[in-house]
Design a protein around this motif. Sequence first.
Motif, PDB file in Angstrom:
ATOM      1  N   GLU A   1       0.842  -1.189   0.000  1.00 55.58           N
ATOM      2  CA  GLU A   1       0.000   0.000   0.000  1.00 55.58           C
ATOM      3  C   GLU A   1       0.877   1.239   0.000  1.00 55.58           C
ATOM      4  O   GLU A   1       2.064   1.186   0.364  1.00 55.58           O
ATOM      5  CB  GLU A   1      -0.945   0.031   1.213  1.00 55.58           C
ATOM      6  CG  GLU A   1      -0.254   0.313   2.537  1.00 55.58           C
ATOM      7  CD  GLU A   1      -1.234   0.402   3.708  1.00 55.58           C
ATOM      8  OE1 GLU A   1      -2.236  -0.354   3.703  1.00 55.58           O
ATOM      9  OE2 GLU A   1      -0.993   1.216   4.623  1.00 55.58           O
TER      10      GLU A   1
ATOM     11  N   CYS B   1      -4.071   0.402  -2.208  1.00 60.22           N
ATOM     12  CA  CYS B   1      -3.498  -0.875  -1.788  1.00 60.22           C
ATOM     13  C   CYS B   1      -3.711  -1.912  -2.879  1.00 60.22           C
ATOM     14  O   CYS B   1      -4.652  -1.815  -3.664  1.00 60.22           O
ATOM     15  CB  CYS B   1      -4.075  -1.345  -0.452  1.00 60.22           C
ATOM     16  SG  CYS B   1      -5.843  -1.725  -0.442  1.00 60.22           S
TER      17      CYS B   1
ATOM     18  N   GLY C   1      -2.178  -6.487   0.352  1.00 58.30           N
ATOM     19  CA  GLY C   1      -2.112  -5.301   1.197  1.00 58.30           C
ATOM     20  C   GLY C   1      -0.826  -5.228   1.996  1.00 58.30           C
ATOM     21  O   GLY C   1       0.181  -5.866   1.663  1.00 58.30           O
ATOM     22  N   HIS C   2      -0.871  -4.430   3.062  1.00 59.92           N
ATOM     23  CA  HIS C   2       0.320  -4.183   3.872  1.00 59.92           C
ATOM     24  C   HIS C   2      -0.084  -4.154   5.338  1.00 59.92           C
ATOM     25  O   HIS C   2      -1.173  -3.698   5.687  1.00 59.92           O
ATOM     26  CB  HIS C   2       0.947  -2.842   3.477  1.00 59.92           C
ATOM     27  CG  HIS C   2       2.151  -2.468   4.274  1.00 59.92           C
ATOM     28  ND1 HIS C   2       3.401  -2.993   4.024  1.00 59.92           N
ATOM     29  CD2 HIS C   2       2.308  -1.615   5.326  1.00 59.92           C
ATOM     30  CE1 HIS C   2       4.274  -2.472   4.867  1.00 59.92           C
ATOM     31  NE2 HIS C   2       3.633  -1.640   5.675  1.00 59.92           N
ATOM     32  N   SER C   3       0.790  -4.644   6.190  1.00 57.82           N
ATOM     33  CA  SER C   3       0.519  -4.627   7.627  1.00 57.82           C
ATOM     34  C   SER C   3       1.743  -4.111   8.377  1.00 57.82           C
ATOM     35  O   SER C   3       2.862  -4.565   8.110  1.00 57.82           O
ATOM     36  CB  SER C   3       0.170  -6.037   8.120  1.00 57.82           C
ATOM     37  OG  SER C   3      -0.151  -6.024   9.491  1.00 57.82           O
TER      38      SER C   3
ATOM     39  N   SER D   1      -1.516  -1.280   8.493  1.00 61.55           N
ATOM     40  CA  SER D   1      -2.121  -0.584   7.361  1.00 61.55           C
ATOM     41  C   SER D   1      -2.788   0.728   7.770  1.00 61.55           C
ATOM     42  O   SER D   1      -3.220   0.887   8.913  1.00 61.55           O
ATOM     43  CB  SER D   1      -3.169  -1.495   6.711  1.00 61.55           C
ATOM     44  OG  SER D   1      -3.821  -0.836   5.653  1.00 61.55           O
TER      45      SER D   1
ATOM     46  N   LYS E   1      -5.349   1.580   5.811  1.00 67.57           N
ATOM     47  CA  LYS E   1      -6.606   1.391   5.086  1.00 67.57           C
ATOM     48  C   LYS E   1      -7.801   1.816   5.939  1.00 67.57           C
ATOM     49  O   LYS E   1      -8.792   2.351   5.428  1.00 67.57           O
ATOM     50  CB  LYS E   1      -6.748  -0.072   4.669  1.00 67.57           C
ATOM     51  CG  LYS E   1      -7.928  -0.383   3.746  1.00 67.57           C
ATOM     52  CD  LYS E   1      -7.780  -1.809   3.210  1.00 67.57           C
ATOM     53  CE  LYS E   1      -8.905  -2.176   2.247  1.00 67.57           C
ATOM     54  NZ  LYS E   1     -10.144  -2.522   2.957  1.00 67.57           N
TER      55      LYS E   1
END
Length: 213
Positions: A135, A155, A159-161, A163, A165
């Motif tokens: 993201e 994203c 996705g990305h952690s 996040s 979002k």
Amino acid sequence: MSLRVAVRCGLALLGVLIGACDGGGADDASVSDDARAAADTGAVDTGVEPADAGETGPAHCLGADLFIEAFEPGTSVTLFNPTAAPIDSSDGYVFCQQPIYPSVASLEADVVIGPNERHVFPWPSGFTRNLDGGEIALYRRGAFLDPESQLDFICWGTGHSPSRKNVAEMDGDWIGDCAGPITGASMRRLPDTEGGGADDYDVTGVAEPLACP
């Protein structure tokens, strides 16, 4: 001087004085009909046609600030200015991909992006190069939990952690799942979209560059 002559002279002088006071009379040819009409109505003809209040453009042109047009993980990120005024990208703008928060100016300083123009910045150091998931967010200032400060969010894939979002979802900057994995060289926003979800992006990188009328 006879009384009759004196009276005539007095009346003539009175006529001159009255004419001077009322601006020369209604028959003064030096004042145009348009000017008189403007004086009567209070209108001023500037020679500029008023803008069409109903005029609109493609959805991507209706934004009020910079947004992410395209990016190639590991290489570059492109910002687009949809407004009618130049924007100084060094004035507080920040990218975010937790836990890294580089200012736009740290990537390239003193970049002013003109109306309906773009600028390609280097990909931030430390941001993921993973095409299968990630993201990127753009903020107006470093208030990362404030949805008003978040200008754009994208994203892809898994996705990305951790996040951002959830911040994007607070005011509809992103709705639904992430876009698919990036299968081309880049990910691009599609023309005439608002950039608020997976369907607004091309993960193959072949979409046309954005333009505003």
